[in-house]
Design a protein around this motif. Structure first.
Motif, short mmCIF file in Angstrom:
data_model
loop_
_atom_site.label_atom_id
_atom_site.label_comp_id
_atom_site.label_asym_id
_atom_site.label_seq_id
_atom_site.Cartn_x
_atom_site.Cartn_y
_atom_site.Cartn_z
N UNK A 130 1.02 -1.23 0.06
CA UNK A 130 -0.02 0.02 0.10
C UNK A 130 1.06 1.21 0.01
N UNK A 131 0.44 2.20 0.75
CA UNK A 131 1.19 3.26 0.78
C UNK A 131 0.44 4.43 0.54
N UNK A 132 0.53 5.62 1.03
CA UNK A 132 -0.31 6.80 0.81
C UNK A 132 -0.40 7.31 -0.63
N UNK A 133 -1.76 7.27 -0.91
CA UNK A 133 -1.97 7.83 -2.51
C UNK A 133 -3.12 7.36 -2.82
N UNK A 134 -3.41 7.72 -4.18
CA UNK A 134 -4.89 7.23 -4.84
C UNK A 134 -4.58 6.45 -6.19
N UNK A 157 -11.12 1.49 1.61
CA UNK A 157 -10.43 2.58 1.81
C UNK A 157 -11.42 3.76 2.12
N UNK A 158 -11.49 4.25 3.20
CA UNK A 158 -12.31 5.48 3.85
C UNK A 158 -11.93 6.57 2.96
N UNK A 159 -10.79 6.92 2.59
CA UNK A 159 -10.19 8.04 2.11
C UNK A 159 -10.29 7.99 0.37
N UNK A 160 -10.14 6.94 -0.19
CA UNK A 160 -10.37 6.97 -1.69
C UNK A 160 -11.72 6.50 -2.03
N UNK A 161 -12.43 6.25 -0.94
CA UNK A 161 -13.86 5.76 -1.37
C UNK A 161 -13.87 4.51 -2.60
N UNK A 162 -13.24 3.55 -1.87
CA UNK A 162 -12.92 2.46 -3.07
C UNK A 162 -12.93 1.05 -2.18
N UNK A 163 -12.93 -0.05 -3.15
CA UNK A 163 -12.29 -1.30 -2.58
C UNK A 163 -11.47 -1.97 -3.58
N UNK A 164 -10.10 -2.31 -3.21
CA UNK A 164 -9.07 -2.83 -4.22
C UNK A 164 -9.05 -4.19 -3.73
N UNK A 165 -8.61 -5.11 -4.70
CA UNK A 165 -8.04 -6.39 -4.81
C UNK A 165 -6.71 -6.61 -5.01
#
Length: 350
Positions: A130-134, A157-165
């Motif tokens: 991970x690591x901070x960023x969009x 992610x509550x910050x990027x409003x998404x779900x990643x796999x």
């Protein structure tokens, strides 16, 4: 007078028979084996005895370990105890908020540092991603973590409003739900994946729980939940438990029903309400673990919603908590708790 020949034959037979009977009584009659052969035979028998003894000891030892480690032998009303604490992965823990575990790996949502820390179930650092960023593969305030049946990891992610796999080793695979999604997801918080591969998402701003099937297609929305900060299902995937932090209660939904009716757990003992609830977990015995954050405790109930016991209290020592959040119970019965205020993960068990 000459003795008849027939008598000589009889006498010879008697003499031979008497000699045969004597030799049958004589222990030294049987021919002895060579000395080297006797030694080899003795050694072989000795080694065979040692091997059989070792096999029996190994079986009994392993069986003893299994019985000692099997929490099925412990009464369900007996509380677990603290085993150890984990303080960091490849990077240090900073406000760990959620976690999930499988096959000896624990994935920890390191909220403030925007990483997922991966450690072994004994606390050894494995890797971090991970690591901070969009950008793809980066994270911004990761919250919920779910493990898919194939071992891949979902991160909300509550910050990027998404779900990643991601793969189990942290390689980016795809964005499952993006900011411009079609399922109406607002601000994702907690995540849970059941044994059938269904994905449960707590939508903090949409005040709902979204359920996807194993192919990540929308199958249901449960609305009217103020702030769903904790999700889990029972051991048979029949009941959905939701920590409604706005109502300060646990809602219990029957997944076989098509309506959104529910039962409610509002107190952990008569006259004692929860303070603020966050993470939820259920074990293979049907016990429900509710993180009572402001009380710095975990309340445990049986499958009928009856209170059993509590874990922890406020403090800094092992076995004490400071604003605990996420909780997860693995298949072996180990209980992992994200001790948010103490920047660590505590592991409990029997």
């Amino acid at each position: 007078m000459q003795t008849p020949k027939i008598l000589d034959l009889r006498g010879s037979f008697r003499a031979k028979h008497a000699k045969y009977r004597r030799t049958q009584r004589d222990d030294n009659y049987r021919p002895k084996r060579p000395k080297t052969m006797r030694i080899k035979t003795a050694l072989a028998l000795l080694l065979l005895g040692i091997a059989i003894t070792a096999l029996m000891f190994g079986f009994l030892y392993q069986r003893g370990k299994q019985l000692m480690a099997d929490d099925e032998l412990v009464p369900l009303t007996t509380p677990p105890h603290i085993l150890y604490s984990i303080y960091e992965g490849k990077g240090r823990f900073s406000r760990p908020i959620s976690l999930a575990a499988r096959t000896g790996k624990v994935y920890v949502s390191n909220n403030s540092l925007h990483t997922i820390e991966v450690v072994s179930d004994t606390g050894k650092a494995i890797n971090s991603f991970g690591g901070a960023g969009s950008a793809k593969g980066q994270l911004f305030f990761p919250y919920g973590i779910g493990i898919l049946p194939n071992g891949n990891i979902l991160v909300a992610e509550t910050g990027n409003l998404r779900i990643q796999e991601f793969s189990s080793t942290g390689q980016f695979i795809q964005t499952v739900v993006g900011e411009s999604n079609k399922i109406g997801l607002g601000k994702p918080g907690p995540l849970f994946v059941d044994s059938l591969g269904r994905i449960y998402i707590g939508d903090l701003s949409g005040h709902q729980v979204i359920i996807l099937d194993k192919n990540k297609k929308l199958i249901r929305k449960i609305k009217g939940i103020q702030y769903p900060h904790g999700l889990t299902v029972d051991e048979q995937n029949n009941k959905l438990y939701v920590a409604d932090s706005g109502k300060i209660a646990v809602r219990v939904f029957d997944l076989a029903k098509e309506d959104d009716s529910y039962d409610l757990i509002e107190t952990w003992k008569p006259g004692s309400r929860f303070t603020m609830i966050r993470g939820l977990a259920a074990d293979k015995h049907g016990r429900l673990y509710v993180v009572d954050t402001l009380s710095c405790s975990v309340r445990v109930f049986d499958k009928n919603g009856e209170y059993l016991f509590s874990l922890g209290q406020q403090g800094f020592k092992d076995g004490e908590f400071l604003y605990p959040n996420g909780i997860f119970v693995d298949s072996t019965g180990k209980i992992y708790i994200a001790d948010w205020g103490n920047d660590r993960v505590q592991v409990w068990g029997y």
